[in-house]
Design an enzyme around this catalytic site. Structure first.
Site: not given
Ligand code: CO
Length: 134
Positions: A7, A130
């Protein structure tokens, strides 16, 4: 090491207004808001055919995205998330390369119920990165 783009996360001041932009203007399907008090954010997800967008709104005092929004009052891309097969192996390899892992270096359970880690933006082209175990 890294696999799919899981994402892109966008920090916003007003989740309802941001949801309207994605729903009405861009014609996407947006989930209901999910409060994540442990992470200091409320999130919605937008599932696209090839990846996801997460919209993040600050939740509670000392939200980790509050400072970012002070600097970017209209919102902005906050982080990108890549999938890895084995988050511990990925972390150990990155530490060996000299990259900095944020927090105590141990994976936390992220928004999708899977272990995640954050890498220092200064080591990754100014982008908070991330990793999520796929
Ligand atoms: Co995230």
């Amino acid at each position: 090491m890294i696999g799919r783009l899981n994402h892109v996360a966008i920090a916003v001041q007003d989740l309802a207004a941001a949801t309207a932009v994605y729903e009405k203007t861009l014609g996407a399907e947006v989930t209901k808001p999910i409060p994540e008090p442990d992470h200091g954010v409320t999130v919605v997800f937008i599932n696209l055919p090839n990846t996801k967008i997460e919209l993040l709104e600050p939740l509670g005092e000392g939200s980790p995205i509050a400072k970012f929004l002070e600097k970017n009052p209209s919102g902005g891309i906050h982080h990108v998330c890549y999938e890895v097969d084995d988050i511990i192996a990925a972390r150990d390899q990155l530490l060996k390369e000299g990259a900095r892992v944020l927090g105590d270096g141990e994976p936390k359970i992220g928004a999708h119920g899977k272990p995640v880690l954050f890498l220092h933006p200064k080591d990754f082209l100014g982008t908070l990165t991330e990793l999520e175990q796929a």
